[in-house]
Design an enzyme around this catalytic site. Structure first.
Site, PDB file in Angstrom:
ATOM      1  CB  CYS A  91      13.285   2.169  -5.593  1.00 22.56           C
ATOM      2  SG  CYS A  91      14.002   0.550  -4.876  1.00 22.56           S
TER       3      CYS A  91
ATOM      4  NE  ARG B 241       6.310  -0.263   0.809  1.00 25.47           N
ATOM      5  CZ  ARG B 241       6.722  -0.526   0.040  1.00 25.47           C
ATOM      6  NH1 ARG B 241       8.242  -0.379  -0.275  1.00 25.47           N
ATOM      7  NH2 ARG B 241       6.219  -1.205  -1.021  1.00 25.47           N
ATOM      8  CG  ASP B 242       7.040   2.185  -3.147  1.00 22.37           C
ATOM      9  OD1 ASP B 242       8.269   2.360  -2.971  1.00 22.37           O
ATOM     10  OD2 ASP B 242       6.412   1.954  -4.439  1.00 22.37           O
TER      11      ASP B 242
ATOM     12  CG  HIS C  50       8.254   3.224 -10.072  1.00 22.68           C
ATOM     13  ND1 HIS C  50       8.951   3.739  -8.984  1.00 22.68           N
ATOM     14  CD2 HIS C  50       7.692   2.060  -9.213  1.00 22.68           C
ATOM     15  CE1 HIS C  50       8.834   3.080  -7.754  1.00 22.68           C
ATOM     16  NE2 HIS C  50       8.106   1.948  -7.831  1.00 22.68           N
TER      17      HIS C  50
ATOM     18  CG  ASN D 292       5.215   4.278  -6.364  1.00 26.58           C
ATOM     19  OD1 ASN D 292       5.317   3.045  -6.529  1.00 26.58           O
ATOM     20  ND2 ASN D 292       5.693   4.969  -5.359  1.00 26.58           N
TER      21      ASN D 292
ATOM     22  CG  HIS E 231       4.518  -1.501  -7.514  1.00 24.26           C
ATOM     23  ND1 HIS E 231       3.988  -1.310  -6.210  1.00 24.26           N
ATOM     24  CD2 HIS E 231       5.435  -0.467  -7.749  1.00 24.26           C
ATOM     25  CE1 HIS E 231       4.789  -0.179  -5.872  1.00 24.26           C
ATOM     26  NE2 HIS E 231       5.833   0.317  -6.694  1.00 24.26           N
TER      27      HIS E 231
END
Length: 308
Positions: free
Chosen positions: A251, A29-30, A220, A260, A218
């Site tokens: 993003c 997803r991300d 990055h 990430n 989370h």
């Protein structure tokens, strides 16, 4: 070269750490949402299946965001219809609003996530809401989801720095996070969306929350701090870490956000610290190398590069 051929890291514990960590894998997803070329749904399904085979137990599969905003995830319903879910593996889905929840319920999803902002500017740019009014959008989503028996995770973005506002006051992040927990979110993922945090900031924010039992992190890796920040969080008692296979991601609403934390890099560190995670590193490296071939570029993960 496999991890075994390369020589696994020597296990040396470092301070007080959790005995086991849950890796919340966001690659599908991300990791893929910011790709300019649409990845075929069949490739996404194989990616998810390969990651499940490697031992990852939480795979964030997709998002029911409007295709206009994230074209890469326009195939969410098709992907979920074709997904062969494995026993013991959770497949959460991000939902932006009630319409997204409707689609998730139609697809038989049992675990959703919502995405909030810790800053005024990002709330406006990402959600078209104010910092305060964003909760008016989330409340019916969370309450309906919980009534339907769904688990709900809350993401909070821009927890450490915002490209328009700079450093974010910790009390502001805590206030947003606690409202989501009080609303019914079972877990809160604190996001360093543009990758500017350093370990002292991480420790200070977690200390400001106090109880970390419902918190995940989370990070990055924009400035190369994701692993050190993760270690800081683990030492504060956090036991769920978000990461992306191969270090994919960014993003679409924050151009300065790069990939990430790479799951393979996280696994290598956890192995060296003697922290359990349940992932077969060789299988995961092979998966990320395969995905890099599909995308037509090398994996950003240092461990993937070292072992392939």
């Amino acid at each position: 070269m496999s991890a075994r051929e390369a020589g696994l890291p020597e296990v040396v514990a470092s301070g007080e750490l959790p005995s086991e960590v849950t890796i919340w894998e966001v690659g599908a997803r991300d990791g893929l949402q910011n790709e300019s070329n649409v990845v075929p749904v069949g490739v996404k399904l194989e990616f998810l299946d390969r990651m499940a085979s490697s031992g990852l137990s939480v795979l964030e599969a997709t998002s029911f965001v409007h295709p206009k905003w994230v074209p890469q995830l326009a195939d969410a319903a098709e992907l979920l219809a074709g997904l062969e879910q494995r026993p013991g593996v959770s497949y959460p889905v991000l939902v932006p609003n009630e319409r997204g929840l409707d689609r998730a319920l139609e697809a038989g999803v049992t675990h959703i996530a919502i995405f909030a902002s810790a800053t005024e500017t990002f709330a406006s740019r990402n959600l078209n809401r104010t910092l305060d009014s964003q909760f008016e959008m989330f409340e019916p989503v969370v309450s309906r989801a919980r009534a339907e028996g769904l688990d709900v995770r809350g993401y909070v973005s821009m927890c450490f720095g915002d490209p328009w506002e700079g450093a974010v006051p910790r009390e502001q992040v805590v206030a947003v996070g606690r409202r989501l927990l009080d609303m019914g979110c079972s877990q809160l993922s604190l996001g360093d969306t543009i990758g500017v945090a350093t370990p002292g900031q991480v420790e200070a924010l977690l200390d400001a929350f106090g109880d970390v039992s419902s918190l995940a992190v989370h990070f990055h890796d924009t400035y190369g701090q994701a692993l050190s920040n993760t270690l800081a969080a683990l030492r504060r008692g956090v036991t769920t870490v978000d990461s992306s296979a191969g270090g994919l991601g960014g993003c679409p609403y924050a151009e300065s956000a790069t990939g990430n934390l790479a799951t393979e890099d996280l696994v290598w560190m956890l192995d060296g610290l003697g922290v359990k995670h349940g992932v077969d590193l060789d299988q995961l490296v092979a998966t990320s190398a395969w995905m890099a071939e599909q995308l037509g570029r090398p994996s950003p993960s240092r461990v993937v590069r070292a072992l392939t």
